[in-house]
Design a protein around this motif. Structure first.
Motif, PDB file in Angstrom:
ATOM      1  N   GLN A 126      -3.023  -0.116  -2.933  1.00 39.52           N
ATOM      2  CA  GLN A 126      -4.056   0.845  -2.549  1.00 39.52           C
ATOM      3  C   GLN A 126      -3.410   2.059  -1.893  1.00 39.52           C
ATOM      4  O   GLN A 126      -2.439   1.933  -1.152  1.00 39.52           O
ATOM      5  CB  GLN A 126      -5.044   0.195  -1.580  1.00 39.52           C
ATOM      6  N   VAL A 127      -3.966   3.239  -2.152  1.00 40.81           N
ATOM      7  CA  VAL A 127      -3.458   4.476  -1.555  1.00 40.81           C
ATOM      8  C   VAL A 127      -4.382   4.895  -0.414  1.00 40.81           C
ATOM      9  O   VAL A 127      -5.588   5.052  -0.591  1.00 40.81           O
ATOM     10  CB  VAL A 127      -3.354   5.602  -2.597  1.00 40.81           C
TER      11      VAL A 127
ATOM     12  N   GLU B  82      -3.199   6.675  -7.061  1.00 37.97           N
ATOM     13  CA  GLU B  82      -3.535   5.256  -7.228  1.00 37.97           C
ATOM     14  C   GLU B  82      -3.785   4.934  -8.703  1.00 37.97           C
ATOM     15  O   GLU B  82      -3.365   3.873  -9.198  1.00 37.97           O
ATOM     16  CB  GLU B  82      -4.758   4.921  -6.389  1.00 37.97           C
TER      17      GLU B  82
ATOM     18  N   ARG C 247      -6.439   9.444  -4.919  1.00 36.11           N
ATOM     19  CA  ARG C 247      -7.071   8.669  -6.001  1.00 36.11           C
ATOM     20  C   ARG C 247      -6.288   8.831  -7.302  1.00 36.11           C
ATOM     21  O   ARG C 247      -6.148   7.868  -8.078  1.00 36.11           O
ATOM     22  CB  ARG C 247      -8.521   9.111  -6.173  1.00 36.11           C
TER      23      ARG C 247
ATOM     24  N   ALA D  27       0.848  -1.189   0.000  1.00 40.29           N
ATOM     25  CA  ALA D  27       0.000   0.000   0.000  1.00 40.29           C
ATOM     26  C   ALA D  27       0.882   1.235   0.000  1.00 40.29           C
ATOM     27  O   ALA D  27       2.091   1.171   0.211  1.00 40.29           O
ATOM     28  CB  ALA D  27      -0.927   0.005   1.212  1.00 40.29           C
TER      29      ALA D  27
END
Length: 320
Positions: free
Chosen positions: A76-77, A65, A62, A5
């Motif tokens: 995932q961010v 990502e 977003r 992540a």
């Protein structure tokens, strides 16, 4: 297979004016603030209506990502805030619950200071547990960061040339910090370090270096200046020169139009929407100076690429 992540860290901002007292207690680590300081901050927030820092930072996450997905990177961010929701400890705990085992962590304050990077890093490490962490210490000289600021500045210069007939001078700024936090003193020598190489805090020089890199990319600037903005109300001196001092010096040279670009902030928030757009504009106007600023980076694709690049390098280091 490790679950990877990316964690982006920012300052945080209250969602309503009523939350400001609690928010300010977080900022000053519970120390009491004079009532007039709290009321002044409330007044500033009331003038801008709302600080969009949280929603913009989530949107930046977003975008980052999406950049990683486009390059085939499954990570995932997450976004955590130091002084308000979503709090860094809560987000790190959620990452553990989600099964994250490795994370590249990036503080959205590119210039390294114990008042930012050191404290953010400590907050992450306190909750990381078994999660392996790579923490980007500083990225003030990242070429894509400078490109992103230069793109905004070049657009603003083009507009000013159309309006005034010539390029205008530029005042770059970064947030001031208390002098005690960037100076080596007898009290700090020999103390545990918050990051490798800590000694004389690099913040001021890194902020100026970012400004230099942006200016190099916009050579039509006739002259540029640098100042520290948004000095706080806490006791003791803060680093300068201040924006007010610098604007006064600029006015003494007969300059009547200035572009002010903050190169330590990655999105709109109260230090831009109030300090620059209201307070500094009024101060400059009283000196006979028209003060404008470029658009903030906010949803800049170049900024997203810069942060994604940092994330990729951090994730790669975790595999070593």
């Amino acid at each position: 297979m490790p679950k990877r992540a990316v964690l982006l860290l920012a300052h945080g901002t209250p969602e309503t004016i009523e939350e400001i007292p609690d928010y300010l207690r977080n900022v000053v680590s519970g120390r009491p603030l004079p009532a007039q300081v709290i009321e002044e901050i409330k007044h500033r927030y009331s003038l801008i209506g709302h600080s969009p820092l949280t929603e913009i930072t989530l949107a930046q996450g977003r975008l980052v990502e999406a950049e990683l997905v486009a390059e085939g990177i499954d990570a995932q961010v997450y976004v955590g805030m130091r002084n308000w929701k979503p709090y860094i400890p809560d987000v790190v705990r959620k990452m553990r619950v989600d099964g994250v085992t490795q994370t590249a962590v990036i503080c959205l304050a590119p210039q390294n200071s114990r008042t930012s990077v050191g404290l953010y890093k400590r907050a992450v490490q306190a909750e990381a547990g078994s999660v392996k962490v790579d923490f980007t210490e500083a990225w003030a000289q990242d070429p894509l960061l400078a490109d992103a600021f230069a793109e905004r500045l070049r657009t603003a210069q083009t507009r000013m040339i159309q309006e005034t007939g010539a390029p205008v001078q530029v005042l770059f700024t970064a947030h001031s910090v208390p002098s005690r936090t960037v100076e080596v003193t007898a009290a700090t020598e020999g103390q545990p370090k918050l990051w490798p190489g800590e000694g004389a805090d690099p913040y001021a020089e890194e902020a100026k270096r970012t400004a230099e890199l942006v200016a190099e990319r916009v050579p039509e600037i006739p002259k540029w200046w640098f100042a520290f903005q948004s000095q706080g109300a806490s006791g003791g001196p803060w680093i300068g020169p201040t924006v007010e001092e610098t604007l006064t010096a600029i006015a003494s040279e007969g300059v009547t139009t200035v572009l002010l670009q903050p190169i330590g902030f990655l999105c709109d928030h109260v230090e831009i929407l109030y300090d620059i757009d209201i307070a500094f504009k009024a101060f400059a106007g009283n000196l006979g100076i028209r003060l404008e600023r470029p658009e903030s980076l906010n949803a800049s694709p170049t900024l997203a690429r810069a942060i994604a690049g940092l994330a990729k390098r951090g994730l790669s280091r975790l595999e070593e």
